[in-house]
Design an enzyme around this catalytic site. Structure first.
Site, PDB file in Angstrom:
ATOM      1  N   LYS A  87      22.065  10.458  65.166  1.00 28.06           N
ATOM      2  CA  LYS A  87      21.615  10.607  66.272  1.00 28.06           C
ATOM      3  C   LYS A  87      21.971  11.237  66.371  1.00 28.06           C
ATOM      4  O   LYS A  87      23.319  12.383  66.618  1.00 28.06           O
ATOM      5  CB  LYS A  87      22.342   9.497  66.850  1.00 28.06           C
ATOM      6  CG  LYS A  87      21.745   8.780  68.427  1.00 28.06           C
ATOM      7  CD  LYS A  87      22.281   8.078  68.727  1.00 28.06           C
ATOM      8  CE  LYS A  87      21.637   7.615  70.100  1.00 28.06           C
ATOM      9  NZ  LYS A  87      22.757   6.630  70.756  1.00 28.06           N
TER      10      LYS A  87
HETATM   11  C1  E4P Z   1      21.937   5.023  73.603  1.00 21.89           C
HETATM   12  O1  E4P Z   1      21.359   5.267  71.983  1.00 21.89           O
HETATM   13  C2  E4P Z   1      22.480   4.708  74.482  1.00 21.89           C
HETATM   14  O2  E4P Z   1      23.602   5.014  73.866  1.00 21.89           O
HETATM   15  C3  E4P Z   1      22.702   4.212  75.832  1.00 21.89           C
HETATM   16  O3  E4P Z   1      21.334   3.361  75.783  1.00 21.89           O
HETATM   17  C4  E4P Z   1      22.886   4.602  76.833  1.00 21.89           C
HETATM   18  O4  E4P Z   1      23.039   3.628  77.812  1.00 21.89           O
HETATM   19  P1  E4P Z   1      23.344   3.605  79.143  1.00 21.89           P
HETATM   20  O5  E4P Z   1      22.911   4.867  79.939  1.00 21.89           O
HETATM   21  O6  E4P Z   1      23.619   2.602  79.809  1.00 21.89           O
HETATM   22  O7  E4P Z   1      24.808   4.055  78.930  1.00 21.89           O
END
Ligand code: E4P
Length: 218
Positions: A87
């Site tokens: 990622k």
């Molecule tokens: C994406 O991969 C992130 O981990 C995540 O969806 C972020 O979500 P949040 O805005 O609820 O922190």
């Protein structure tokens, strides 16, 4: 539509996996910290534990923000387990690293995407997944779902194979709306998956069926 769970909590991951509808997991440094997982060795071990629970892709985020650092970290993450997806943040070096990994056949998830132009760049760099954060856009009174729709249109126009991974999902209606738009994947908390089970008429109907069965079989 693939269902990913967005957490580093092993119990939640196991519960979603047991339901039989889980296709993968996304994590991020904040989610790891929330579970109290700190230190490189513990974090790497935690990714392995997650991979042991689920069958699908597990996104593991790099901390480095420079190309060389991202490549070093990403290669170590990818070597951990065949289910690991590297990622990478949507910054210039993240896009370069995405191209590097996609050329090597290593899966990537380009994260922190908030505009169609950013999603276009991720697709051109060969990202396996692109993660537009719809909840965080909604949080600032911007239409997060519209971003998913715009990316869908752009990817369909050119046949990009990058999968749209709707991230920052907050509730069940986000899941339904993303499914209507044609998002390839959604990632959200356990409640956004289990919430889909709920309907009062299902509960009322089941109670009636069971009561009628009982009456007929007394
Ligand atoms: C994406 O991969 C992130 O981990 C995540 O969806 C972020 O979500 P949040 O805005 O609820 O922190």
């Amino acid at each position: 539509m693939k269902f990913f769970i967005d957490t580093a909590n092993l119990d939640d991951i196991a519960e979603a996996q047991a339901l039989g509808v889980l296709d993968g997991v996304t994590t991020n440094p904040s989610l790891m910290a929330k579970e109290g997982i700190t230190g490189e060795e513990n974090i790497l071990n935690h990714y392995k534990k997650i991979c042991d629970i689920v069958d699908g892709d597990v996104s593991a985020e790099v901390i480095a923000t420079d190309f060389d650092g991202m490549v070093k970290e990403g290669e170590a993450l990818a070597a951990l387990h065949p289910q690991i997806v590297v990622k990478l943040p949507l910054i210039a070096d993240g896009i370069k690293a995405c191209k590097y990994f996609s050329d090597k056949g290593i899966k990537t998830n380009v994260t922190l995407v908030f505009s169609p132009g950013q999603a276009l760049l991720a697709a051109k760099a060969g990202a396996t997944y692109v993660s537009p954060f719809l909840g965080r856009l909604d949080d600032i009174s911007t239409d997060g779902l519209n971003l998913i729709a715009e990316i869908r249109q752009i990817y369909d126009n050119y046949g990009f194979s990058t999968e749209i991974l709707a991230a920052s999902i907050r509730h069940t209606m986000h899941v339904i709306d993303c499914a209507k738009i044609g998002s390839d994947v959604m990632t959200g908390p356990l409640s956004s998956i289990t919430g889909l089970l709920k309907h009062p008429l299902t509960d009322i109907g089941l109670a009636k069926f069971l009561a009628d069965y009982k009456k007929g079989n007394e």
